[in-house]
Motif scaffolding. Structure first.
Motif, PDB file in Angstrom:
ATOM      1  N   LEU A 223      -6.453 -37.230  11.390  1.00  5.24           N
ATOM      2  CA  LEU A 223      -6.852 -37.292   9.983  1.00  5.24           C
ATOM      3  C   LEU A 223      -8.138 -36.509   9.770  1.00  5.24           C
ATOM      4  CD1 LEU A 223      -6.339 -38.546   7.145  1.00  5.24           C
ATOM      5  CD2 LEU A 223      -7.878 -40.382   7.852  1.00  5.24           C
ATOM      6  N   TYR A 224      -9.087 -36.663  10.681  1.00  6.64           N
ATOM      7  CA  TYR A 224     -10.345 -35.917  10.601  1.00  6.64           C
ATOM      8  C   TYR A 224     -10.092 -34.409  10.609  1.00  6.64           C
ATOM      9  CZ  TYR A 224     -14.513 -33.600  12.393  1.00  6.64           C
ATOM     10  OH  TYR A 224     -15.539 -32.731  12.592  1.00  6.64           O
ATOM     11  N   GLN A 225      -9.237 -33.950  11.527  1.00  2.02           N
ATOM     12  CA  GLN A 225      -8.927 -32.519  11.613  1.00  2.02           C
ATOM     13  C   GLN A 225      -8.247 -32.020  10.335  1.00  2.02           C
ATOM     14  OE1 GLN A 225      -9.992 -30.475  13.931  1.00  2.02           O
ATOM     15  NE2 GLN A 225     -10.909 -32.168  15.067  1.00  2.02           N
TER      16      GLN A 225
ATOM     17  N   HIS B  77     -13.718 -41.056   8.221  1.00  2.00           N
ATOM     18  CA  HIS B  77     -13.174 -39.818   8.788  1.00  2.00           C
ATOM     19  C   HIS B  77     -12.931 -38.755   7.716  1.00  2.00           C
ATOM     20  CE1 HIS B  77     -12.814 -42.207  12.397  1.00  2.00           C
ATOM     21  NE2 HIS B  77     -12.608 -41.084  13.071  1.00  2.00           N
ATOM     22  N   CYS B  78     -12.621 -39.177   6.511  1.00  4.89           N
ATOM     23  CA  CYS B  78     -12.490 -38.209   5.412  1.00  4.89           C
ATOM     24  C   CYS B  78     -13.846 -37.579   5.110  1.00  4.89           C
ATOM     25  CB  CYS B  78     -11.950 -38.893   4.152  1.00  4.89           C
ATOM     26  SG  CYS B  78     -10.212 -39.324   4.220  1.00  4.89           S
TER      27      CYS B  78
ATOM     28  N   GLY C 223     -14.970 -35.162   7.699  1.00  3.70           N
ATOM     29  CA  GLY C 223     -14.237 -33.911   7.569  1.00  3.70           C
ATOM     30  C   GLY C 223     -14.696 -33.060   6.397  1.00  3.70           C
ATOM     31  N   GLY C 224     -15.611 -33.573   5.579  1.00  4.87           N
ATOM     32  CA  GLY C 224     -16.144 -32.793   4.469  1.00  4.87           C
ATOM     33  C   GLY C 224     -15.569 -33.149   3.116  1.00  4.87           C
ATOM     34  N   ILE C 225     -14.775 -34.200   3.028  1.00  2.00           N
ATOM     35  CA  ILE C 225     -14.178 -34.623   1.757  1.00  2.00           C
ATOM     36  C   ILE C 225     -15.140 -35.564   1.043  1.00  2.00           C
ATOM     37  CG2 ILE C 225     -12.253 -35.842   0.681  1.00  2.00           C
ATOM     38  CD1 ILE C 225     -11.444 -33.182   1.953  1.00  2.00           C
ATOM     39  N   ARG C 226     -15.457 -35.255  -0.195  1.00  2.00           N
ATOM     40  CA  ARG C 226     -16.365 -36.089  -0.985  1.00  2.00           C
ATOM     41  C   ARG C 226     -15.675 -36.701  -2.205  1.00  2.00           C
ATOM     42  NH1 ARG C 226     -18.779 -36.191   3.104  1.00  2.00           N
ATOM     43  NH2 ARG C 226     -20.505 -34.869   3.654  1.00  2.00           N
TER      44      ARG C 226
ATOM     45  N   MET D 238      -8.548 -33.333   7.282  1.00  2.00           N
ATOM     46  CA  MET D 238      -9.547 -33.330   6.213  1.00  2.00           C
ATOM     47  C   MET D 238     -10.486 -32.136   6.360  1.00  2.00           C
ATOM     48  SD  MET D 238      -8.803 -35.754   4.249  1.00  2.00           S
ATOM     49  CE  MET D 238      -7.140 -36.219   4.619  1.00  2.00           C
ATOM     50  N   LYS D 239     -10.809 -31.796   7.583  1.00  2.00           N
ATOM     51  CA  LYS D 239     -11.682 -30.656   7.840  1.00  2.00           C
ATOM     52  C   LYS D 239     -11.021 -29.362   7.347  1.00  2.00           C
ATOM     53  CE  LYS D 239     -14.141 -28.913  11.833  1.00  2.00           C
ATOM     54  NZ  LYS D 239     -14.350 -29.101  13.265  1.00  2.00           N
ATOM     55  N   ARG D 240      -9.713 -29.222   7.613  1.00  2.00           N
ATOM     56  CA  ARG D 240      -8.978 -28.039   7.143  1.00  2.00           C
ATOM     57  C   ARG D 240      -8.885 -28.014   5.617  1.00  2.00           C
ATOM     58  NH1 ARG D 240      -5.659 -29.459  11.498  1.00  2.00           N
ATOM     59  NH2 ARG D 240      -4.123 -30.358  10.106  1.00  2.00           N
ATOM     60  N   LEU D 241      -8.621 -29.186   5.010  1.00  3.79           N
ATOM     61  CA  LEU D 241      -8.523 -29.245   3.549  1.00  3.79           C
ATOM     62  C   LEU D 241      -9.859 -28.919   2.892  1.00  3.79           C
ATOM     63  CD1 LEU D 241      -6.333 -32.437   3.040  1.00  3.79           C
ATOM     64  CD2 LEU D 241      -5.672 -30.079   2.571  1.00  3.79           C
ATOM     65  N   ALA D 242     -10.950 -29.435   3.453  1.00  6.80           N
ATOM     66  CA  ALA D 242     -12.279 -29.183   2.889  1.00  6.80           C
ATOM     67  C   ALA D 242     -12.676 -27.723   3.045  1.00  6.80           C
ATOM     68  CB  ALA D 242     -13.312 -30.084   3.551  1.00  6.80           C
ATOM     69  N   ALA D 243     -12.180 -27.055   4.089  1.00  5.17           N
ATOM     70  CA  ALA D 243     -12.494 -25.632   4.286  1.00  5.17           C
ATOM     71  C   ALA D 243     -11.833 -24.783   3.205  1.00  5.17           C
ATOM     72  CB  ALA D 243     -12.042 -25.182   5.671  1.00  5.17           C
TER      73      ALA D 243
END
Length: 143
Positions: free
Chosen positions: A84-86, A119-120, A123-126, A88-93
């Motif tokens: 999930l972290y990975q 974890h969201c 990953g950079g999700i706010r 979210m990281k891709r989505l935030a990028a």
């Protein structure tokens, strides 16, 4: 000297291309509507609230379902917290303001929801929201 008044014939309105565009738009919206319902997990019973309501999904919103046993389901696939972290990281990028809606089961432990939120955010999700629904008595009165 005689001048000839040459005017172009009046332009006609082409109806066939307009109909094609309308049908393509109709097909597009039907397909995207079907995909938006695809992400809701049927095994998740969303908690009720006095002010709960079913909001329309925002554009590009991803849905994270958390079952009562803590299983994380997204796009009909099971995820671990690291996966999930990975994701979210891709989505935030791709989108810095990526909206995420968490649909936690009413029986889910609070710690499982906090882990998903954590974890969201790692990953950079706010932009995180939560799914709720109105109580049954209010739903039946409104119908």
């Amino acid at each position: 000297m005689k001048f000839h008044n040459r005017q172009a014939p009046p332009a006609g309105f082409q109806l066939a291309p307009m109909i094609d565009v309308v049908f393509l738009l109709l097909i597009f919206f039907i397909v995207t509507y079907q995909l938006s319902d695809y992400e809701t997990e049927l095994d998740v019973s969303v908690p009720t609230a006095e002010e709960g309501s079913t909001k329309t999904r925002s554009y590009l919103e991803e849905v994270v379902n958390v079952r009562s046993d803590g299983t994380i389901i997204m796009e009909r696939q099971s995820y671990t917290l690291e996966q999930l972290y990975q994701k979210m990281k891709r989505l935030a990028a791709v989108n810095a303001d990526q909206p995420i809606r968490i649909r936690g089961d009413a029986e889910t432990q609070y710690q499982d929801i906090v882990d998903v939120i954590d974890h969201c955010r790692k990953g950079g999700i706010r932009n995180i929201s939560f799914a709720t629904q109105k109580k049954k008595s209010e739903q039946t009165q409104g119908q």
